[in-house]
Design an enzyme around this catalytic site. Structure first.
Site, PDB file in Angstrom:
ATOM      1  N   HIS A 102     126.706  33.890   6.824  1.00 19.97           N
ATOM      2  CA  HIS A 102     127.577  34.923   7.410  1.00 19.97           C
ATOM      3  C   HIS A 102     128.905  34.301   7.880  1.00 19.97           C
ATOM      4  O   HIS A 102     129.201  34.251   9.080  1.00 19.97           O
ATOM      5  CB  HIS A 102     126.825  35.556   8.590  1.00 19.97           C
ATOM      6  CG  HIS A 102     127.331  36.904   8.989  1.00 19.97           C
ATOM      7  ND1 HIS A 102     128.578  37.120   9.536  1.00 19.97           N
ATOM      8  CD2 HIS A 102     126.745  38.134   8.927  1.00 19.97           C
ATOM      9  CE1 HIS A 102     128.726  38.407   9.792  1.00 19.97           C
ATOM     10  NE2 HIS A 102     127.649  39.041   9.438  1.00 19.97           N
TER      11      HIS A 102
ATOM     12  N   GLU B 279     130.879  36.666   2.916  1.00 21.47           N
ATOM     13  CA  GLU B 279     129.514  36.179   3.149  1.00 21.47           C
ATOM     14  C   GLU B 279     128.725  36.090   1.834  1.00 21.47           C
ATOM     15  O   GLU B 279     128.410  37.101   1.224  1.00 21.47           O
ATOM     16  CB  GLU B 279     128.815  37.118   4.124  1.00 21.47           C
ATOM     17  CG  GLU B 279     129.616  37.441   5.369  1.00 21.47           C
ATOM     18  CD  GLU B 279     129.104  38.668   6.103  1.00 21.47           C
ATOM     19  OE1 GLU B 279     127.955  39.089   5.856  1.00 21.47           O
ATOM     20  OE2 GLU B 279     129.858  39.228   6.926  1.00 21.47           O
TER      21      GLU B 279
END
Ligand code: TA6
Length: 322
Positions: A191, A297
């Site tokens: 992330h 991400e």
């Protein structure tokens, strides 16, 4: 040529200067590992979640965004850097095995172990500090999970997360091994919060013609027609049309700034919370910080993958400074 009896012998070859090594500092009290290359590049990793919280180039320019109110004491997922999402992306109320887990799973809120470092430099003649890199390895296994989490997801597994700092890039890779006697399903994602100067001048290239799920428009499926610009809350799960090795490039003011290349990750999420979502997150600061970040991400999150007993999954991203 006059033969001189006492001519000096040839100068000994200049002794090969030892190649400067990367330095690694382990701050056990802070639960933080820092590596620095001889040329100045650095990376900072918290044992909490094995979260990369800083990646700087040789001039000290920070490439990742970290909230000014990020909680680094292990009590919450870090708001920024590169949190690890496993075994579920978001929440999955309809997926029995992971429906009880916290949002984005337990990997990013667990205490990882530092397994060690390895440095390498080019062995070619004349190699220099320019060619040095350093790899930091971190581990999380089912046996080190707290009882509560073990009860929520009772599979035996090993995770090895490697962070490799090179002069012009940062490679983060994860190996997931199923140590159970039964198969389990998982999703996984890195992330990454990238730092930008001004989101209004940012575009993301390389996802043209890719289908995506638009999570701010009823999870409808759309196709990306051109480069991506961010003009409001953006939360999209792309299936890149050009495959994992095609760089996804973040540009600023029309100039390439950073790129992401995936290895064995089929999807790519683009997220910016914009004003309201940024205001709603207590650990998101400053509140206009959405103007200086974009999440790009790499992961495999559109569907759960099955890992058979004894099998392993490996996925990686390479972030390039351009
Ligand atoms: O990756 C995008 C996303 O799934 C968004 O939907 C938003 O929830 C973001 O992750 C942050 O999640 P977090 O649990 O860290 O607040």
């Amino acid at each position: 040529m006059v033969d001189r009896p006492n001519k000096p012998s040839a100068l000994a070859a200049t002794p090969q200067q030892p190649i400067a090594q990367a330095s690694v500092n382990i701050d056990s009290a802070a639960g933080r590992v820092t590596a620095t290359l001889p040329t100045g590049e650095s990376v900072d990793v918290l044992l909490h979640g094995a979260t990369v919280i800083s990646w700087k180039d040789a001039s000290g320019d920070e490439k990742l965004w970290l909230s000014e109110k990020a909680i680094l004491d292990g009590s919450k997922a870090v708001r920024g850097g590169i949190p690890l999402v496993f075994p579920v992306f978001g929440t999955a109320p309809d997926h029995a095995a992971t429906s009880k887990l916290p949002q984005h799973g337990f990997a990013r809120i667990s205490k990882w172990e530092f397994l060690g470092k390895s440095t390498s430099e080019s062995k070619q003649s004349g190699s220099s500090a320019e060619d040095t890199n350093v790899k930091l390895d971190f581990g999380l296994s089912s046996s080190s999970l707290d009882e509560k989490t073990r009860a929520l997801w009772p599979y035996d597994f090993d995770l090895i997360y490697s962070v490799t700092l090179e002069r012009t890039n940062l490679v983060t890779s994860i190996v997931i091994t199923n140590k159970s006697a039964e198969a389990f399903e998982f999703e996984v994602l890195l992330h990454t919060y990238l730092r930008v100067k001004d989101i209004n001048n940012v575009a993301v290239e390389g996802l043209e013609d890719s289908k995506y799920i638009d999570k701010v428009d009823g999870a409808s499926t759309k196709t990306q027609s051109s480069s991506i610009t961010i003009t409001g809350e953006t939360d999209r799960v792309y299936t890149p049309a050009k495959g994992p090795s095609e760089p996804v490039v973040v540009t600023e003011g029309g100039k390439k700034a950073l790129s992401v290349v995936r290895d064995n990750f089929t999807d790519l999420v683009v997220w910016n919370p914009w004003t309201e979502k940024a205001a709603s997150m207590a650990d998101f600061a400053p509140k206009d910080g959405f103007k200086t970040m974009i999440c790009v991400e790499a992961g495999s999150v559109k569907a759960f993958q099955t890992l058979e007993p004894g099998d392993a999954f490996e996925g990686a991203q390479t972030l390039y400074t351009l």
